[in-house]
Design a protein around this motif. Structure first.
Motif, PDB file in Angstrom:
ATOM      1  N   ALA A 275       0.848  -1.200   0.000  1.00 19.31           N
ATOM      2  CA  ALA A 275       0.000   0.000   0.000  1.00 19.31           C
ATOM      3  C   ALA A 275       0.875   1.238   0.000  1.00 19.31           C
ATOM      4  CB  ALA A 275      -0.914   0.006   1.217  1.00 19.31           C
ATOM      5  N   ARG A 276       0.418   2.243  -0.686  1.00 19.03           N
ATOM      6  CA  ARG A 276       1.091   3.532  -0.600  1.00 19.03           C
ATOM      7  C   ARG A 276       0.689   4.201   0.704  1.00 19.03           C
ATOM      8  NH1 ARG A 276       2.618   7.470  -5.512  1.00 19.03           N
ATOM      9  NH2 ARG A 276       3.472   9.220  -4.323  1.00 19.03           N
ATOM     10  N   MET A 277       1.582   4.962   1.296  1.00 17.81           N
ATOM     11  CA  MET A 277       1.302   5.649   2.544  1.00 17.81           C
ATOM     12  C   MET A 277       1.310   7.152   2.356  1.00 17.81           C
ATOM     13  SD  MET A 277       3.047   3.829   5.790  1.00 17.81           S
ATOM     14  CE  MET A 277       2.218   5.052   6.788  1.00 17.81           C
ATOM     15  N   LYS A 278       0.403   7.809   3.042  1.00 17.97           N
ATOM     16  CA  LYS A 278       0.431   9.262   3.047  1.00 17.97           C
ATOM     17  C   LYS A 278       1.636   9.730   3.861  1.00 17.97           C
ATOM     18  CE  LYS A 278      -4.578   9.818   2.739  1.00 17.97           C
ATOM     19  NZ  LYS A 278      -5.806  10.314   3.416  1.00 17.97           N
ATOM     20  N   PRO A 279       2.365  10.732   3.386  1.00 13.04           N
ATOM     21  CA  PRO A 279       3.519  11.218   4.161  1.00 13.04           C
ATOM     22  C   PRO A 279       3.051  11.900   5.438  1.00 13.04           C
ATOM     23  CG  PRO A 279       3.091  12.658   2.299  1.00 13.04           C
ATOM     24  CD  PRO A 279       2.168  11.482   2.137  1.00 13.04           C
ATOM     25  N   ASN A 280       3.893  11.873   6.437  1.00 11.42           N
ATOM     26  CA  ASN A 280       3.612  12.589   7.680  1.00 11.42           C
ATOM     27  C   ASN A 280       4.939  13.061   8.264  1.00 11.42           C
ATOM     28  OD1 ASN A 280       4.710  10.491   9.522  1.00 11.42           O
ATOM     29  ND2 ASN A 280       2.950   9.284   8.802  1.00 11.42           N
ATOM     30  N   ALA A 281       4.848  13.895   9.281  1.00 11.33           N
ATOM     31  CA  ALA A 281       6.053  14.506   9.837  1.00 11.33           C
ATOM     32  C   ALA A 281       6.998  13.468  10.419  1.00 11.33           C
ATOM     33  CB  ALA A 281       5.665  15.531  10.904  1.00 11.33           C
ATOM     34  N   ALA A 282       6.447  12.438  11.079  1.00  9.35           N
ATOM     35  CA  ALA A 282       7.305  11.423  11.689  1.00  9.35           C
ATOM     36  C   ALA A 282       8.073  10.643  10.628  1.00  9.35           C
ATOM     37  CB  ALA A 282       6.459  10.477  12.538  1.00  9.35           C
ATOM     38  N   LEU A 283       7.387  10.256   9.541  1.00 11.76           N
ATOM     39  CA  LEU A 283       8.070   9.535   8.466  1.00 11.76           C
ATOM     40  C   LEU A 283       9.119  10.419   7.797  1.00 11.76           C
ATOM     41  CD1 LEU A 283       5.435   7.388   6.512  1.00 11.76           C
ATOM     42  CD2 LEU A 283       7.609   6.614   7.470  1.00 11.76           C
ATOM     43  N   ASP A 284       8.785  11.681   7.610  1.00 10.08           N
ATOM     44  CA  ASP A 284       9.733  12.584   6.964  1.00 10.08           C
ATOM     45  C   ASP A 284      10.992  12.762   7.811  1.00 10.08           C
ATOM     46  OD1 ASP A 284       8.074  12.898   4.803  1.00 10.08           O
ATOM     47  OD2 ASP A 284       7.222  14.807   5.464  1.00 10.08           O
ATOM     48  N   ARG A 285      10.817  12.825   9.143  1.00 12.70           N
ATOM     49  CA  ARG A 285      12.001  12.926  10.015  1.00 12.70           C
ATOM     50  C   ARG A 285      12.832  11.653   9.944  1.00 12.70           C
ATOM     51  NH1 ARG A 285       8.223  15.337  13.573  1.00 12.70           N
ATOM     52  NH2 ARG A 285       7.969  13.344  14.670  1.00 12.70           N
ATOM     53  N   LEU A 286      12.149  10.506   9.909  1.00 13.73           N
ATOM     54  CA  LEU A 286      12.858   9.235   9.861  1.00 13.73           C
ATOM     55  C   LEU A 286      13.660   9.082   8.570  1.00 13.73           C
ATOM     56  CD1 LEU A 286      13.322   6.379  11.124  1.00 13.73           C
ATOM     57  CD2 LEU A 286      11.251   5.648   9.911  1.00 13.73           C
ATOM     58  N   SER A 287      13.086   9.552   7.469  1.00 14.99           N
ATOM     59  CA  SER A 287      13.724   9.337   6.169  1.00 14.99           C
ATOM     60  C   SER A 287      14.624  10.487   5.726  1.00 14.99           C
ATOM     61  CB  SER A 287      12.642   9.126   5.102  1.00 14.99           C
ATOM     62  OG  SER A 287      11.845  10.287   4.963  1.00 14.99           O
ATOM     63  N   ALA A 288      14.644  11.576   6.493  1.00 16.18           N
ATOM     64  CA  ALA A 288      15.377  12.778   6.068  1.00 16.18           C
ATOM     65  C   ALA A 288      16.832  12.503   5.679  1.00 16.18           C
ATOM     66  CB  ALA A 288      15.307  13.835   7.156  1.00 16.18           C
ATOM     67  N   PRO A 289      17.586  11.693   6.438  1.00 16.49           N
ATOM     68  CA  PRO A 289      18.996  11.477   6.081  1.00 16.49           C
ATOM     69  C   PRO A 289      19.179  10.792   4.727  1.00 16.49           C
ATOM     70  CG  PRO A 289      18.577  10.798   8.346  1.00 16.49           C
ATOM     71  CD  PRO A 289      17.244  11.031   7.723  1.00 16.49           C
ATOM     72  N   TYR A 290      18.134  10.116   4.237  1.00 16.90           N
ATOM     73  CA  TYR A 290      18.268   9.324   3.012  1.00 16.90           C
ATOM     74  C   TYR A 290      17.638  10.017   1.801  1.00 16.90           C
ATOM     75  CZ  TYR A 290      18.654   6.153   6.971  1.00 16.90           C
ATOM     76  OH  TYR A 290      18.985   5.577   8.169  1.00 16.90           O
ATOM     77  N   ARG A 291      17.106  11.213   2.003  1.00 14.71           N
ATOM     78  CA  ARG A 291      16.423  11.909   0.904  1.00 14.71           C
ATOM     79  C   ARG A 291      17.272  13.022   0.314  1.00 14.71           C
ATOM     80  NH1 ARG A 291      12.330  14.688   2.694  1.00 14.71           N
ATOM     81  NH2 ARG A 291      12.344  14.164   4.915  1.00 14.71           N
ATOM     82  N   ARG A 292      18.524  13.092   0.711  1.00 17.10           N
ATOM     83  CA  ARG A 292      19.407  14.128   0.164  1.00 17.10           C
ATOM     84  C   ARG A 292      19.996  13.669  -1.171  1.00 17.10           C
ATOM     85  NH1 ARG A 292      21.530  13.900   5.617  1.00 17.10           N
ATOM     86  NH2 ARG A 292      20.592  15.546   6.897  1.00 17.10           N
ATOM     87  N   ARG A 293      20.193  14.613  -2.062  1.00 26.20           N
ATOM     88  CA  ARG A 293      20.810  14.293  -3.345  1.00 26.20           C
ATOM     89  C   ARG A 293      22.281  13.943  -3.140  1.00 26.20           C
ATOM     90  NH1 ARG A 293      23.499  17.055  -7.246  1.00 26.20           N
ATOM     91  NH2 ARG A 293      23.287  19.059  -6.176  1.00 26.20           N
ATOM     92  N   PRO A 294      22.754  12.875  -3.761  1.00 28.84           N
ATOM     93  CA  PRO A 294      24.165  12.497  -3.595  1.00 28.84           C
ATOM     94  C   PRO A 294      25.097  13.613  -4.056  1.00 28.84           C
ATOM     95  CG  PRO A 294      22.904  10.723  -4.623  1.00 28.84           C
ATOM     96  CD  PRO A 294      22.019  11.925  -4.572  1.00 28.84           C
ATOM     97  N   ALA A 295      26.261  13.651  -3.441  1.00 26.37           N
ATOM     98  CA  ALA A 295      27.250  14.679  -3.783  1.00 26.37           C
ATOM     99  C   ALA A 295      27.725  14.490  -5.218  1.00 26.37           C
ATOM    100  CB  ALA A 295      28.423  14.615  -2.818  1.00 26.37           C
ATOM    101  N   GLY A 296      28.182  15.570  -5.821  1.00 29.13           N
ATOM    102  CA  GLY A 296      28.699  15.509  -7.179  1.00 29.13           C
ATOM    103  C   GLY A 296      27.687  15.965  -8.208  1.00 29.13           C
ATOM    104  N   ARG A 297      28.168  16.011  -9.435  1.00 30.04           N
ATOM    105  CA  ARG A 297      27.315  16.460 -10.540  1.00 30.04           C
ATOM    106  C   ARG A 297      26.299  15.371 -10.876  1.00 30.04           C
ATOM    107  NH1 ARG A 297      29.533  18.611 -16.403  1.00 30.04           N
ATOM    108  NH2 ARG A 297      27.460  19.147 -17.278  1.00 30.04           N
ATOM    109  N   PRO A 298      25.003  15.715 -10.960  1.00 31.50           N
ATOM    110  CA  PRO A 298      23.995  14.678 -11.244  1.00 31.50           C
ATOM    111  C   PRO A 298      24.079  14.222 -12.696  1.00 31.50           C
ATOM    112  CG  PRO A 298      22.962  16.835 -11.177  1.00 31.50           C
ATOM    113  CD  PRO A 298      24.381  17.037 -10.731  1.00 31.50           C
ATOM    114  N   PRO A 299      23.790  12.974 -12.961  1.00 31.92           N
ATOM    115  CA  PRO A 299      23.784  12.480 -14.343  1.00 31.92           C
ATOM    116  C   PRO A 299      22.614  13.071 -15.112  1.00 31.92           C
ATOM    117  CG  PRO A 299      22.922  10.810 -12.855  1.00 31.92           C
ATOM    118  CD  PRO A 299      23.420  11.944 -11.984  1.00 31.92           C
ATOM    119  N   GLU A 300      22.650  12.917 -16.449  1.00 30.65           N
ATOM    120  CA  GLU A 300      21.571  13.456 -17.279  1.00 30.65           C
ATOM    121  C   GLU A 300      20.239  12.786 -16.947  1.00 30.65           C
ATOM    122  OE1 GLU A 300      22.456  13.294 -21.398  1.00 30.65           O
ATOM    123  OE2 GLU A 300      24.270  14.529 -21.243  1.00 30.65           O
ATOM    124  N   GLU A 301      20.259  11.503 -16.725  1.00 28.73           N
ATOM    125  CA  GLU A 301      19.017  10.788 -16.390  1.00 28.73           C
ATOM    126  C   GLU A 301      18.838  10.789 -14.874  1.00 28.73           C
ATOM    127  OE1 GLU A 301      16.938   6.388 -16.965  1.00 28.73           O
ATOM    128  OE2 GLU A 301      18.770   6.908 -18.046  1.00 28.73           O
TER     129      GLU A 301
END
Length: 491
Positions: A275-301
């Motif tokens: 099932a898809r889950m609606k986002p909430n503040a607790a989930l966003d805090r839990l996942s925050a460290p993993y939602r950052r864009r990786p360092a370096g120049r992003p690829p075209e795709e």
């Protein structure tokens, strides 16, 4: 020899053979539009839908299953006649009840809706609009409403088995969705829904996204919560599907469903879910460290990555497996993220496999869109007591209006629409199998269903003549229906 003058027969206010001038086109004065009493139809495809009915045997079986409270000695049209009429009109796109009377003598419907045989079927008119609408009252009875659900599941099962040489599918995913249906007026159980900004019913629909088959429906009030009644509905669908159709591999549901009652109920039954889950503040805090864009120049795709998390919502009795899905944005903004909850263990399927399986819901949503756009179910049934049987006045026919549940009538109409969809789906998948290309219901309608036809009777022979340019579609569908392995009627 003196020629004998014969008086032309009258039909509909005009002599047979006479024409009624309607229009001289201003853009081309040589073009005249006339109306004549010829046996023409713009719904030749009804013949193919009747063939699908016959191959599957579903209408005959459903008619036998129904409880018909009418006196059999006082009726003109059998339950099978009424069911064929209703389903053929729906399948051909005639959704309004008032269209029935206008089409009563349409030759394509006359020969396909009746259970009689022979050339005389051309003269058997469809039942009147009021007679057809009273079918809804019969189907609204609880036992008959249940039979409609069984017929819908049976039709899906028969189509799948026929296309697989009589073999069952081993495992399928079942999709559970809401299908908001706008209503006119204040139909019983309808309500204004703030999300859709209109008065609706909000039924639950069970389907097989991978194959496009509809399995069951449950009508709900327009202000029902997404998960209201979902557990009982899913349990019933799963039980019947595993008996008739296949083993249920997974239940897929959207973000409005994941409450503790539903999730724990499916877990106790051993029914896997995603099932898809609606986002909430607790989930966003839990996942925050993993939602950052990786360092370096992003690829075209843009990149996408998944991560397993464990999370327990405040209303949940236990922690559950959460899949975080992060998608990089081409405009340089922060990546977007969404969440899935599943009962499938990590060792059974990876996060990427869970995401891929869930994304296949898109096919199911496409078929649901076809049901809504093509059939456009009109849920506006109201009680209508019968005042005559075979021309003789009676006190009442079946039930007085106060005993007929208008909400149940609308649920029956919804299920009839899904059965009509399934018959169209039989024709569509036969055409796809024969041609090797995908076919939408709109293409099926243009290429096959609305084929113009002329009916010619010669003695005991009845011919339907269509344009040659559409013959290849007809041949492909009929040949494929014959190649499939249909179970004997009643099986």
């Amino acid at each position: 020899m003196r020629e004998l003058a014969t008086k032309p027969k009258q039909h509909g206010g005009h002599a047979v053979g006479e024409s009624e001038h309607l229009l001289t086109a201003r853009f081309n004065r040589s073009l005249q539009v006339e109306a004549r009493d010829e046996r023409l139809s713009g719904d030749g495809g009804a013949v193919l839908l009747r063939e699908a009915m016959e191959r599957s045997g579903i209408v005959a079986d459903l008619a036998d299953w129904l409880e018909d409270p009418r006196d059999p000695d006082l009726i003109t049209y059998t339950p099978a006649d009424l069911l064929r009429t209703r389903l053929l009109l729906m399948g051909q796109g005639w959704r309004h009840g008032q269209d029935v009377d206008r089409l009563r003598h349409d030759p394509a419907f006359c020969v396909t809706a009746t259970g009689h045989r022979g050339a005389e079927t051309l003269d058997i008119a469809l039942p009147s609009q009021s007679t057809v609408s009273r079918l809804d009252g019969i189907l609204a009875r609880p036992a008959n409403n249940r039979r409609l659900s069984e017929a819908l599941m049976a039709l899906a099962s028969r189509r799948l088995k026929a296309s697989r040489k009589g073999r069952r599918k081993r495992r399928l995913a079942i999709d559970i969705d809401g299908l908001p249906i706008a209503v006119a007026g204040r139909q019983p159980g309808s309500a204004f829904n703030g999300h859709y900004k209109m008065r609706i019913y909000d039924p639950l629909i069970a389907s097989v996204g991978a194959t496009g088959d509809m399995l069951d429906a449950c009508l709900r009030a327009g202000n029902a919560g997404s998960a209201d009644g979902a557990l009982a509905f899913i349990r019933d669908v799963v039980a019947r599907a595993e008996q008739q159709l296949c083993q249920v591999g997974v239940i897929r549901i959207d973000a409005g469903f994941p409450g503790e009652e539903l999730l724990s109920g499916l877990e106790s039954d051993g029914t896997p879910y995603i099932a898809r889950m609606k986002p909430n503040a607790a989930l966003d805090r839990l996942s925050a460290p993993y939602r950052r864009r990786p360092a370096g120049r992003p690829p075209e795709e843009p990149r996408e990555w998944c991560l397993d998390l464990s999370y327990q919502a405040g209303s949940w009795a236990q922690p559950r497996r959460i899949i975080l899905v992060v998608t990089e944005q081409t405009d340089g903004d922060q990546p977007r993220a969404f969440y899935l909850v599943t009962s499938i263990a990590e060792e059974a399927k990876s996060a990427e496999e869970i995401l891929q399986l869930y994304r296949e819901r898109g096919t199911a949503e496409g078929h649901m869109g076809e049901v809504k756009a093509f059939l456009a179910p009109a849920l506006s049934s109201s009680p209508r007591p019968k005042s005559q049987y075979a021309g003789a006045p009676v006190y009442r026919a079946v039930d007085p209006p106060t005993e007929i549940d208008a909400f149940a009538r609308n649920e029956a109409v919804l299920k009839l629409n899904l059965i009509a969809y399934q018959l169209l789906h039989v024709a569509r998948t036969a055409m796809e199998a024969a041609t090797g290309t995908g076919v939408s219901l709109h293409r099926l309608q243009r290429a096959v269903l609305t084929t113009s036809a002329r009916f010619v009777r010669s003695g005991r022979r009845l011919s339907m003549i269509i344009e040659r340019r559409f013959a290849d579609f007809w041949q492909a569908i009929l040949a494929q229906l014959d190649r499939w392995s249909w179970a004997p009627p009643g099986a």
